[in-house]
Design an enzyme around this catalytic site. Structure first.
Site, short mmCIF file in Angstrom:
data_model
loop_
_atom_site.label_atom_id
_atom_site.label_comp_id
_atom_site.label_asym_id
_atom_site.label_seq_id
_atom_site.Cartn_x
_atom_site.Cartn_y
_atom_site.Cartn_z
CB SER A 1 -0.97 0.00 1.18
OG SER A 1 -0.29 0.16 2.39
CG ASN A 2 3.67 2.63 2.95
OD1 ASN A 2 3.47 3.82 3.20
ND2 ASN A 2 3.48 1.67 3.84
CG MET B 1 8.51 -8.31 5.36
SD MET B 1 8.40 -7.10 6.70
CE MET B 1 8.19 -8.19 8.09
CG LEU C 1 18.74 -4.77 3.10
CD1 LEU C 1 18.35 -3.34 2.73
CD2 LEU C 1 18.81 -5.65 1.85
CG ASN D 1 12.55 0.89 6.57
OD1 ASN D 1 11.77 0.31 5.80
ND2 ASN D 1 12.64 0.57 7.86
CG HIS E 1 9.46 1.30 12.12
ND1 HIS E 1 9.56 -0.07 11.99
CD2 HIS E 1 9.13 1.53 13.41
CE1 HIS E 1 9.32 -0.63 13.17
NE2 HIS E 1 9.04 0.32 14.03
CB THR F 1 22.27 3.19 9.62
OG1 THR F 1 21.26 3.05 10.61
CG2 THR F 1 22.38 4.65 9.19
CG LEU G 1 15.38 -3.99 12.82
CD1 LEU G 1 15.19 -4.43 11.38
CD2 LEU G 1 14.83 -5.03 13.77
C1 GRF Z 1 3.93 -0.67 6.74
O1 GRF Z 1 3.22 -0.54 7.92
C2 GRF Z 1 5.33 -0.18 6.91
O2 GRF Z 1 5.44 0.87 7.83
C3 GRF Z 1 6.06 -1.38 7.44
O3 GRF Z 1 5.48 -2.47 6.74
C4 GRF Z 1 4.15 -2.11 6.35
C5 GRF Z 1 4.07 -2.33 4.87
O4 GRF Z 1 2.77 -2.16 4.39
N1 GRF Z 1 7.48 -1.29 7.26
P1 GRF Z 1 2.51 -2.08 2.84
O5 GRF Z 1 3.07 -3.35 2.23
O6 GRF Z 1 3.17 -0.85 2.31
O7 GRF Z 1 1.01 -2.01 2.70
#
Ligand code: GRF
Length: 280
Positions: A16-17, A93, A96, A110, A112, A144, A147
């Site tokens: 979704s991002n 997921m 690295l 990234n 989070h 960096t 994690l």
């Molecule tokens: C998001 O909540 C992001 O912050 C985290 O993983 C999730 C990914 O969601 N790192 P999507 O695949 O972008 O929907």
């Protein structure tokens, strides 16, 4: 870096991002474009999103590579092929190696779902709720080796509500994630971000206004690709998303209006009666 920043989005699932980045880049005035979507999971739903937007996809399955080093070499070859300036990890997921991270220092972001440095790692929303936090949010940071460490580019905050569950909080945070990532990419592409290992400085600019979309998030069970794509194509202007909060608000406005009408009718009737009496 060229006029439009060449972006690679690395995903493992729902995407979704990724979708929010694709939507932002669809505007020709946006200073970046997604050149490739790379997934380590062959059935990541985000691959469908990229295909629907006409963006090349590359699958680099980590399981097919005997070592982390070889897996990353395969990814590096893809990034070179598309002449990538910036990597955006969006639900990617895999951890690295410091070698890979060093190659992309200052050029890899990234996202989070917490206000880092608080709550790195998994299950952030559950932990935020267990600690009775009043506020949560999301962070875009440079990557960096540690994690979810690395200097923050920007954060978006949301309140934690009394009856929140991990799901409702996650949804509120995700809404902000979809604004934060395009905003961060735009700032970087415009040269407004000054990176150093310790900190990031961002020049003052107009906040980013995301394009209007009906629905970005796929249903929870569409983390992975399936043959049946739900009708969530938010490029399709005919697809609608009905927000229950908006329905509740409309109902409240309507009952207020009805109440006001009732009193104005009673008031007018009273005035007319008085006028009639005064004529007698
Ligand atoms: C998001 O909540 C992001 O912050 C985290 O993983 C999730 C990914 O969601 N790192 P999507 O695949 O972008 O929907």
């Amino acid at each position: 870096m060229g006029e439009r920043l060449n972006v690679a989005v690395l995903i493992s699932g729902r995407g979704s991002n990724l979708q929010s980045i694709i939507d932002a880049c669809a505007n020709p005035d946006f200073p970046a474009s997604v050149k490739v979507v790379l997934s380590n999971e062959p059935d990541a739903y985000g691959l469908e999103r990229a295909t629907q937007a006409g963006i090349p996809t590359e699958i680099v399955p980590h399981k097919a590579h005997p070592s982390r080093k070889e897996f990353e070499e395969a990814m590096q070859a893809v990034l070179a092929k598309y002449d990538i300036d910036l990597i955006c990890l969006a639900g990617f997921m895999r951890v690295l190696t410091s070698d890979f991270v060093a190659k992309w220092e200052g050029r890899m972001l990234n996202i989070h779902p917490s206000l880092l440095p608080a709550y790195p790692g998994l299950h952030t929303h559950e932990r935020v709720l267990a600690n009775h936090e009043k506020e949560s949010g999301c962070t875009i940071h440079f990557v960096t080796p540690g994690l979810d460490e690395g200097p923050t580019l920007l954060q978006k905050r949301v309140p934690v509500l009394q009856n929140d569950t991990a799901e409702t909080l996650a949804a509120r945070v995700l809404e902000q994630e979809h604004i934060a990532y395009p905003e961060a990419i735009r700032l970087l592409a415009l040269g407004k971000v000054h990176y150093s290992k310790e900190q990031v400085e961002v020049d003052d600019v107009e906040p980013y206004a995301p394009p209007r979309t009906n629905e970005i998030a796929a249903p929870a069970d569409h983390t992975h690709k399936s043959k049946e794509i739900p009708s969530m194509d938010h490029h399709n202007p005919s697809s609608t998303h009905i927000d229950p909060a908006a329905i509740a608000q409309a109902k409240a406005t309507w009952s207020l209006f009805a109440e006001m009408m009732k009193y104005s009718v009673i008031g007018s009737a009273g005035i007319l009666t008085l006028m009639a009496l005064s004529l007698l």
